[in-house]
Design a protein around this motif. Structure first.
Motif, PDB file in Angstrom:
ATOM      1  N   GLU A  89     -11.734   5.477  14.509  1.00  0.00           N
ATOM      2  CA  GLU A  89     -10.719   4.982  15.446  1.00  0.00           C
ATOM      3  C   GLU A  89      -9.473   4.595  14.671  1.00  0.00           C
ATOM      4  N   ALA A  90      -8.319   4.869  15.248  1.00  0.00           N
ATOM      5  CA  ALA A  90      -7.060   4.524  14.611  1.00  0.00           C
ATOM      6  C   ALA A  90      -6.811   3.022  14.741  1.00  0.00           C
ATOM      7  N   GLU A  91      -6.130   2.489  13.742  1.00  0.00           N
ATOM      8  CA  GLU A  91      -5.794   1.070  13.794  1.00  0.00           C
ATOM      9  C   GLU A  91      -4.637   0.874  14.763  1.00  0.00           C
ATOM     10  N   LYS A  92      -4.657  -0.242  15.463  1.00  0.00           N
ATOM     11  CA  LYS A  92      -3.574  -0.532  16.402  1.00  0.00           C
ATOM     12  C   LYS A  92      -2.333  -0.929  15.613  1.00  0.00           C
ATOM     13  N   VAL A  93      -1.208  -0.398  16.069  1.00  0.00           N
ATOM     14  CA  VAL A  93       0.068  -0.675  15.422  1.00  0.00           C
ATOM     15  C   VAL A  93       0.783  -1.743  16.219  1.00  0.00           C
ATOM     16  N   LYS A  94       1.436  -2.649  15.510  1.00  0.00           N
ATOM     17  CA  LYS A  94       2.172  -3.708  16.169  1.00  0.00           C
ATOM     18  C   LYS A  94       3.328  -3.093  16.936  1.00  0.00           C
ATOM     19  N   GLU A  95       3.389  -3.399  18.210  1.00  0.00           N
ATOM     20  CA  GLU A  95       4.458  -2.875  19.067  1.00  0.00           C
ATOM     21  C   GLU A  95       5.751  -3.599  18.744  1.00  0.00           C
ATOM     22  N   GLU A  96       6.849  -2.858  18.640  1.00  0.00           N
ATOM     23  CA  GLU A  96       8.137  -3.458  18.419  1.00  0.00           C
ATOM     24  C   GLU A  96       8.901  -3.452  19.735  1.00  0.00           C
ATOM     25  N   ASP A  97       9.790  -4.397  19.852  1.00  0.00           N
ATOM     26  CA  ASP A  97      10.569  -4.504  21.084  1.00  0.00           C
ATOM     27  C   ASP A  97      11.785  -3.568  20.995  1.00  0.00           C
TER      28      ASP A  97
END
Length: 101
Positions: A89-97
């Protein structure tokens, strides 16, 4: 003892020039350039010589590149793909605004 044979792996037309280059131990491209220049200049009759050599020089024997594999790496008679491990599973990336755009 090495024998002069046509190349199976590095051939443009019939493998004659590559076979000669492999026999003498140098790059086939050099021999192809010399042959092309000789053909353009018309020294002797290189085209007829090439045809004679293509008829006279035997084919190189077939060799297996890897154990019992065919052209594309599949084993003959085995058309089923090998079992592979499940994908990670891919790691979740921090969403940017990006609301500014």
């Amino acid at each position: 003892m090495r024998k002069l044979t046509k190349s199976r792996d590095n051939k443009m037309v019939s493998g004659v020039l590559a076979g000669i280059a492999e026999y003498f131990g140098f790059d086939p491209t050099i021999l192809r350039i010399i042959y092309g220049a000789a053909t353009l200049i018309g020294v002797g009759s290189p085209f007829i010589l090439y045809i004679v050599l293509a008829i006279v020089i035997p084919e190189a024997p077939r060799t297996n590149r890897s154990e019992n594999t065919g052209t594309y790496g599949f084993k003959p008679g085995n058309n089923r793909p090998e079992k592979k491990e499940p994908r990670k599973e891919a790691e979740k990336v921090k969403e940017e605004d990006w609301s500014d755009f």
